[in-house]
Design a protein around this motif. Structure first.
Motif, PDB file in Angstrom:
ATOM      1  N   VAL A 116      33.094  47.276  32.153  1.00 23.50           N
ATOM      2  CA  VAL A 116      31.976  46.819  32.917  1.00 23.50           C
ATOM      3  C   VAL A 116      32.129  46.982  34.112  1.00 23.50           C
ATOM      4  CG1 VAL A 116      31.113  44.242  33.075  1.00 23.50           C
ATOM      5  CG2 VAL A 116      30.998  44.807  31.270  1.00 23.50           C
ATOM      6  N   TYR A 117      33.717  46.110  34.709  1.00 23.59           N
ATOM      7  CA  TYR A 117      34.148  45.915  35.496  1.00 23.59           C
ATOM      8  C   TYR A 117      34.256  47.799  36.397  1.00 23.59           C
ATOM      9  CZ  TYR A 117      37.599  45.829  39.460  1.00 23.59           C
ATOM     10  OH  TYR A 117      38.766  45.832  40.822  1.00 23.59           O
ATOM     11  N   ARG A 118      34.220  48.780  35.456  1.00 24.88           N
ATOM     12  CA  ARG A 118      34.315  49.935  36.273  1.00 24.88           C
ATOM     13  C   ARG A 118      33.213  50.513  36.521  1.00 24.88           C
ATOM     14  NH1 ARG A 118      37.209  52.039  32.405  1.00 24.88           N
ATOM     15  NH2 ARG A 118      35.568  53.077  30.821  1.00 24.88           N
ATOM     16  N   GLN A 119      32.094  49.908  35.536  1.00 21.71           N
ATOM     17  CA  GLN A 119      30.726  50.517  36.103  1.00 21.71           C
ATOM     18  C   GLN A 119      30.257  49.607  37.445  1.00 21.71           C
ATOM     19  OE1 GLN A 119      28.083  52.354  35.632  1.00 21.71           O
ATOM     20  NE2 GLN A 119      29.426  53.030  33.861  1.00 21.71           N
ATOM     21  N   MET A 120      30.864  48.485  37.612  1.00 15.33           N
ATOM     22  CA  MET A 120      30.204  47.358  38.650  1.00 15.33           C
ATOM     23  C   MET A 120      31.006  47.787  40.018  1.00 15.33           C
ATOM     24  SD  MET A 120      28.155  45.057  37.483  1.00 15.33           S
ATOM     25  CE  MET A 120      27.482  47.185  36.867  1.00 15.33           C
ATOM     26  N   THR A 121      32.253  48.331  40.013  1.00 15.52           N
ATOM     27  CA  THR A 121      32.896  48.386  40.952  1.00 15.52           C
ATOM     28  C   THR A 121      32.727  49.723  41.644  1.00 15.52           C
ATOM     29  OG1 THR A 121      34.508  49.083  39.754  1.00 15.52           O
ATOM     30  CG2 THR A 121      34.973  46.557  40.872  1.00 15.52           C
ATOM     31  N   ASN A 122      31.710  50.603  41.079  1.00 20.47           N
ATOM     32  CA  ASN A 122      31.576  52.156  41.866  1.00 20.47           C
ATOM     33  C   ASN A 122      30.846  52.123  42.962  1.00 20.47           C
ATOM     34  OD1 ASN A 122      30.188  54.636  42.422  1.00 20.47           O
ATOM     35  ND2 ASN A 122      30.606  55.452  39.622  1.00 20.47           N
ATOM     36  N   ILE A 132      25.477  45.948  32.846  1.00 20.50           N
ATOM     37  CA  ILE A 132      26.225  45.165  31.783  1.00 20.50           C
ATOM     38  C   ILE A 132      25.938  45.147  30.680  1.00 20.50           C
ATOM     39  CG2 ILE A 132      27.821  43.307  31.773  1.00 20.50           C
ATOM     40  CD1 ILE A 132      27.056  42.359  34.083  1.00 20.50           C
ATOM     41  N   GLY A 175      35.792  44.816  28.952  1.00 22.55           N
ATOM     42  CA  GLY A 175      35.375  44.077  30.190  1.00 22.55           C
ATOM     43  C   GLY A 175      35.580  44.953  31.572  1.00 22.55           C
ATOM     44  N   GLN A 176      37.041  46.001  30.640  1.00 18.57           N
ATOM     45  CA  GLN A 176      37.350  47.518  31.745  1.00 18.57           C
ATOM     46  C   GLN A 176      36.236  47.867  31.815  1.00 18.57           C
ATOM     47  OE1 GLN A 176      40.203  48.703  29.638  1.00 18.57           O
ATOM     48  NE2 GLN A 176      42.158  47.270  29.704  1.00 18.57           N
ATOM     49  N   ASN A 181      39.164  43.589  25.814  1.00 16.87           N
ATOM     50  CA  ASN A 181      39.291  43.717  27.054  1.00 16.87           C
ATOM     51  C   ASN A 181      39.113  44.944  27.571  1.00 16.87           C
ATOM     52  OD1 ASN A 181      40.824  42.821  29.334  1.00 16.87           O
ATOM     53  ND2 ASN A 181      41.845  45.281  28.742  1.00 16.87           N
TER      54      ASN A 181
END
Length: 531
Positions: A62-68, A378, A59-60, A56
């Protein structure tokens, strides 16, 4: 379970092996991320509690990078560079620069370097600059009999200046990963970036003066202005442009005065060049420019100079919109990128060059380039998170610090690692994989021992290290065997120029880049002087 030392060696060898067989960096990093967790925690702990175990964490991350939010600026800058490359803005800029400097020994090469600096300040995209300069400048230099190595080296080295000169995407990614102020990184990189560009120009001047056959002068056109007359025309061009700029700034200050937005308020920064106290100075600058146009130069010379130099206006407007909005406190990085796209698009419409085909081609190239960067992001973010979870950064830090080396010895080892990794890996992967390991070590080093002339304020160490890293990436764009600049130029170069010829032309410019890197290491305050 595998210990972290063995795991580090497996990751290193695995990365080189996967890249050697042709696997894209993003997929190689993602594969190694999963393999790292399997080797460290085993399949039961990884998959036993879905959404709650070590898996997990990937996923966190990757999500942190993609939502910047700042990440949105990357495709915008790429789109702007694609529009600039297909429109006639860059070609007109080259023609105008060439008018003023063509009669100087090595002038075409110098014009190419100056154009690269302006292009870097507009978009910060490296590949597009090298391709564009290869299409515009290389044929002309070869036609005039310039030394092939000099022409190739000038184009590729100057075209990679987008790494250092704001708005650099490398600096944007570094700021995202390390949570460092991107505006401060832009400010700090100005002087080193222009220093490197000046190294290139001085080298061209010295090389062509010592051996005139390296850069023959083009035949003089009959009736072309020269000497003092040409200088007056250039002065008239600058003065007329100055009238437009000071006039626009005056109207802006007047607007703020009428609306009352420029009142002096405690705790609020004054509006740059927008306060009532600035208006007399702005009017004075306007009057001085007008005096140059109408009294010193004359309207006829000014009109001729304007026709010769008007190709520089559009690039200056784009730079003013992008960097002016950032440093004027009007917008952030992402909004400035969007404003730059709008500025290029509007200028293209005014020039009647912005066709549907150009826009569609720019969109497609943006999607492809952004997709590549996102997949690398990613994969590298997942691998960095997995390695961190396995205790990798602590292991590397203890190993480096435990070697009992002096501070500059540790930093020099890092520089060697950057240079070697840059020969084989994309800069996005290096930022995401190496920086989370190296930066915490550098921050803990004694700041008074960093450099040999002067020192770095502890709060500026992440900024200084980011600029030093970008200078390393300058070298990586030219470093064989995978120097990207060589392949960008090869895609548009004449058939008789081989990759070996291109890499051969790089050698003196790699030496200049290493010299600039040495300056940053020896005298760190050159990075923080404007902070």
């Amino acid at each position: 379970m595998v210990d972290v030392g063995t795991l580090s060696l497996i990751i290193l060898l695995g990365m080189f092996a996967l890249l050697a067989i042709g696997m894209p960096l993003g997929f190689a990093s993602a594969f190694l991320a999963v393999a790292t967790l399997l080797l460290k925690f085993g399949p039961d702990l990884m998959f036993g509690r879905f959404g709650m175990g070590p898996f997990n964490v990937l996923g966190q991350a990757v999500y942190r990078q993609m939502t910047n939010y700042v990440l949105i600026s990357v495709p915008l800058f790429i789109f702007m560079a694609a529009l600039l490359e297909r429109s006639g803005i860059a070609r007109d800029m080259y023609s105008s620069l060439n008018v003023w400097m063509s009669r100087m020994r090595g002038g075409i090469a110098i014009v190419t370097s100056i154009m690269a600096v302006i292009m870097a300040a507009m978009s910060g995209i490296i590949g597009g600059e090298v391709v564009l300069l290869g299409l515009i400048a290389l044929p002309q230099m070869l036609r005039l009999g310039y030394n092939q190595n000099l022409a190739i080296g000038t184009i590729c080295a100057s075209g990679s200046l987008g790494t250092m000169i704001p708005p650099s995407i490398v600096l944007i990614f570094y700021g995202l990963v390390t949570e460092t102020s991107i505006k401060a990184l832009f400010t700090a990189s100005f002087l080193p970036g222009f220093m490197l560009a000046s190294f290139f120009i001085v080298y061209i001047i010295i090389r062509t003066q010592m051996d005139p056959d390296q850069a023959p002068l083009p035949p003089e056109e009959p009736g072309a202005p020269a000497g003092r007359e040409k200088g007056l025309m250039f002065l008239g061009f600058l003065a007329r442009f100055g009238m437009w700029v000071t006039g626009a700034i005056f109207l802006r200050a007047l607007f703020f005065t009428v609306t009352g937005e420029n009142k002096i308020t405690e705790g609020v920064d004054p509006i740059p060049l927008g306060m009532v106290s600035n208006i007399p100075w702005i009017i004075g600058a306007f009057v001085l420019c007008a005096a140059v146009v109408f009294v010193i130069v004359g309207r006829e010379r000014t009109a001729t100079g304007w026709e010769m130099g008007k190709g520089l206006i559009a690039p200056t407007v784009v730079i003013g919109v992008v960097l002016g909005s950032i440093y004027g406190g009007i917008t952030g990085i992402t909004e400035a990128a969007g404003m730059g796209v709008v500025a290029v698009f509007v200028i293209g419409l005014i020039r009647r060059e912005m066709t549907f085909d150009i826009v569609w081609d720019a969109v497609m190239r943006t999607i492809k380039s952004t997709g590549t960067i996102i997949w690398v992001t990613i994969g590298a973010a997942a691998l960095a998170a997995a390695y961190t979870l396995a205790g990798g950064p602590t292991f590397v830090a203890n190993m480096i610090v435990g070697a009992d080396m002096p501070t500059m010895g540790i930093i020099l080892v890092m520089m060697v690692v950057f240079l070697i990794m840059g020969m084989f890996m994309d800069w996005v992967g290096i930022v995401l994989l190496i920086m989370p390991v190296f930066l915490p070590i550098v921050v803990k080093l004694p700041p008074e021992e960093i450099g040999f002339l002067g020192s770095v304020d502890p709060k500026f160490i992440p900024i200084w290290f980011g600029v030093v890293f970008c200078m390393n990436m300058q070298v990586s764009f030219l470093s064989p065997p995978f120097g990207p600049a060589a392949f960008y130029l090869k895609s548009v170069a004449p058939a008789h120029i081989s990759l070996t010829d291109i890499f051969k032309g790089f050698l003196p410019f790699i030496a200049l880049q290493l010299m600039a890197l040495s300056v940053l290491l020896i005298w760190p305050p050159i990075v923080t002087i404007f902070l």
